[in-house]
Scaffold this motif. Structure first.
Motif, PDB file in Angstrom:
ATOM      1  N   UNK A 181     -21.987 100.416  86.104  1.00 20.36           N
ATOM      2  CA  UNK A 181     -22.714 100.323  87.387  1.00 20.36           C
ATOM      3  C   UNK A 181     -24.140  99.783  87.211  1.00 20.36           C
ATOM      4  N   UNK A 182     -24.768 100.116  86.092  1.00 22.26           N
ATOM      5  CA  UNK A 182     -26.163  99.707  85.904  1.00 22.26           C
ATOM      6  C   UNK A 182     -26.305  98.362  85.198  1.00 22.26           C
ATOM      7  N   UNK A 183     -25.323  97.984  84.402  1.00 16.75           N
ATOM      8  CA  UNK A 183     -25.429  96.763  83.608  1.00 16.75           C
ATOM      9  C   UNK A 183     -26.391  96.887  82.436  1.00 16.75           C
ATOM     10  N   UNK A 184     -26.830  98.107  82.117  1.00 20.33           N
ATOM     11  CA  UNK A 184     -27.799  98.348  81.042  1.00 20.33           C
ATOM     12  C   UNK A 184     -27.044  98.713  79.769  1.00 20.33           C
ATOM     13  N   UNK A 255     -22.164  96.471 103.481  1.00 24.95           N
ATOM     14  CA  UNK A 255     -23.035  95.899 104.512  1.00 24.95           C
ATOM     15  C   UNK A 255     -23.158  94.386 104.359  1.00 24.95           C
ATOM     16  N   UNK A 256     -23.329  93.912 103.118  1.00 28.19           N
ATOM     17  CA  UNK A 256     -23.454  92.478 102.882  1.00 28.19           C
ATOM     18  C   UNK A 256     -22.163  91.758 103.246  1.00 28.19           C
ATOM     19  N   UNK A 257     -21.036  92.369 102.936  1.00 33.30           N
ATOM     20  CA  UNK A 257     -19.750  91.755 103.273  1.00 33.30           C
ATOM     21  C   UNK A 257     -19.545  91.713 104.786  1.00 33.30           C
ATOM     22  N   UNK A 258     -19.904  92.761 105.491  1.00 28.61           N
ATOM     23  CA  UNK A 258     -19.652  92.839 106.930  1.00 28.61           C
ATOM     24  C   UNK A 258     -20.601  91.941 107.722  1.00 28.61           C
ATOM     25  N   UNK A 259     -21.892  91.954 107.386  1.00 32.49           N
ATOM     26  CA  UNK A 259     -22.887  91.225 108.173  1.00 32.49           C
ATOM     27  C   UNK A 259     -23.091  89.789 107.723  1.00 32.49           C
ATOM     28  N   UNK A 260     -22.966  89.527 106.427  1.00 38.50           N
ATOM     29  CA  UNK A 260     -23.262  88.192 105.906  1.00 38.50           C
ATOM     30  C   UNK A 260     -22.029  87.470 105.380  1.00 38.50           C
ATOM     31  N   UNK A 261     -20.934  88.181 105.198  1.00 35.99           N
ATOM     32  CA  UNK A 261     -19.722  87.566 104.694  1.00 35.99           C
ATOM     33  C   UNK A 261     -19.819  87.154 103.238  1.00 35.99           C
ATOM     34  N   UNK A 262     -20.676  87.798 102.462  1.00 38.93           N
ATOM     35  CA  UNK A 262     -20.863  87.470 101.048  1.00 38.93           C
ATOM     36  C   UNK A 262     -20.384  88.624 100.180  1.00 38.93           C
ATOM     37  N   UNK A 263     -20.009  88.306  98.957  1.00 37.68           N
ATOM     38  CA  UNK A 263     -19.534  89.303  98.005  1.00 37.68           C
ATOM     39  C   UNK A 263     -20.584  89.506  96.917  1.00 37.68           C
ATOM     40  N   UNK A 264     -20.914  90.761  96.646  1.00 37.63           N
ATOM     41  CA  UNK A 264     -21.830  91.115  95.567  1.00 37.63           C
ATOM     42  C   UNK A 264     -21.213  92.257  94.775  1.00 37.63           C
ATOM     43  N   UNK A 265     -21.822  92.529  93.617  1.00 42.87           N
ATOM     44  CA  UNK A 265     -21.390  93.633  92.766  1.00 42.87           C
ATOM     45  C   UNK A 265     -19.908  93.509  92.409  1.00 42.87           C
ATOM     46  N   UNK A 266     -19.513  92.276  92.059  1.00 42.17           N
ATOM     47  CA  UNK A 266     -18.127  92.081  91.660  1.00 42.17           C
ATOM     48  C   UNK A 266     -17.815  92.731  90.325  1.00 42.17           C
ATOM     49  N   UNK A 267     -18.816  92.809  89.451  1.00 42.17           N
ATOM     50  CA  UNK A 267     -18.624  93.458  88.153  1.00 42.17           C
ATOM     51  C   UNK A 267     -19.748  94.453  87.924  1.00 42.17           C
ATOM     52  N   UNK A 268     -20.472  94.258  86.823  1.00 37.96           N
ATOM     53  CA  UNK A 268     -21.622  95.113  86.556  1.00 37.96           C
ATOM     54  C   UNK A 268     -22.739  94.830  87.565  1.00 37.96           C
ATOM     55  N   UNK A 269     -23.441  95.868  87.950  1.00 40.65           N
ATOM     56  CA  UNK A 269     -24.513  95.714  88.924  1.00 40.65           C
ATOM     57  C   UNK A 269     -25.704  95.007  88.290  1.00 40.65           C
TER      58      UNK A 269
END
Length: 314
Positions: A181-184, A255-269
């Motif tokens: 989740x952190x990517x650290x 929220x980003x998917x619903x309002x902007x139609x974009x995908x984030x956090x597909x893997x490590x954050x």
């Protein structure tokens, strides 16, 4: 040589001419013009009068109008020509029109900001904007890694360009890096790579000072940084009424998917990606959000005024 009888000898020397000119200058207030000829006037006297007029004092003559010659004439002609050129070119110059950008399209572009971290204070100052977005990544410390500790801080400007990105040295032994989740990773927190907590705290405080800070669940980030920020300068996307669904806070990814139609956090954050996502959401609803905040402030002011008026009556 014998002198002619009845004719006065005129002064023809230079000294005599000057004396006579001085005497004539004293009488320049008179309006009568001297006679230059006519019957009964000696030719020598007429010649002397002509010489006196030629060497008359400067004060007795009328001032001449100033004539522009040489450099002055060239300067005036150049100015007139340049002014004419500007006036001729102005009507043909197209006017610039302001385009109203689509809020959703401009918000999505924030997700593709500049990833280069400013290397000098001058470059940082050039990128600073009135609104910035922040996100922090945590690692687990203590038994079973339940307690969270700051591991990375990222800040972007209003356009999504990176302002600050730094790993933080842990002050306790890390028991869970939460890499999924952190990517650290352990190599990111080594002393030769990461900064001390105090350094990061001071640098982040400097960037945040007197600026609007956008984030998702900002209370968690401020608690990890041990920083306080004025409530009026906070824009928390998890608390925005226009971003909630079913009156409940939602995950940033949803929220980003619903309002902007974009995908984030597909893997490590990534804290940079999350900071850009919160800025994109803020820009998407900024106009409505600002109007709502103004109404809330006016409503609180009215209540305060009513309470003060009631107290004055009693």
């Amino acid at each position: 040589m014998a002198k002619r009888p009845g004719v006065r000898e005129a002064k023809t020397t230079v000294q005599g001419v000057r004396e006579t000119a001085a005497m004539a200058g004293k009488k320049r207030g008179s309006t009568k013009k001297p006679k230059t000829g006519g019957p009964g006037v000696s030719p020598n006297w007429a010649k002397l009068q002509q010489e006196l007029q030629a060497v008359a004092p400067a004060g007795s003559r009328k001032p001449r109008k100033k004539q522009f010659t040489g450099a002055n004439t060239e300067r005036r002609s150049a100015d007139h020509s340049s002014a004419a050129t500007k006036s001729d070119a102005a009507p043909n110059r197209p006017r610039k029109t302001k385009r109203v950008a689509d809020p959703k399209a401009s918000a999505v572009r924030v997700l593709q900001g500049n990833n280069t971290v400013p290397s000098t204070p001058e470059e940082l100052q050039a990128r600073l904007t009135g609104h910035i977005a922040i996100d922090c990544e945590m690692v687990g410390v203590g038994e079973d890694g339940v307690r969270s500790m700051l591991a990375r801080v990222s800040i972007v400007n209003y356009d999504g360009d990176v302002l600050y990105d730094a790993f933080v040295q842990p002050v306790e032994r890390v028991t869970d890096y939460r890499t999924k989740w952190s990517g650290v990773r352990p190599r990111d927190l080594r002393p030769e790579v990461a900064k001390t907590f105090k350094e990061v705290q001071q640098e982040v405080s400097y960037i945040m000072k007197d600026r609007y800070v956008v984030g998702h669940a900002l209370s968690n980030d401020f608690a990890a940084l041990l920083i306080d920020h004025p409530r009026m300068l906070q824009r928390d996307t998890s608390r925005c009424a226009f971003l909630r669904r079913n009156s409940r806070p939602q995950k940033l990814r949803d929220l980003v998917k619903f309002h902007l139609g974009a995908d984030i956090q597909g893997g490590e954050h990534s804290s940079i990606e999350d900071a850009r996502a919160t800025m994109a959401l803020f820009r998407h609803v900024r106009v409505r959000w600002d109007k709502l905040l103004v109404k809330q402030v006016d409503r609180k002011r009215e209540k305060r005024n009513k309470k003060q008026a009631a107290r004055m009556q009693h």
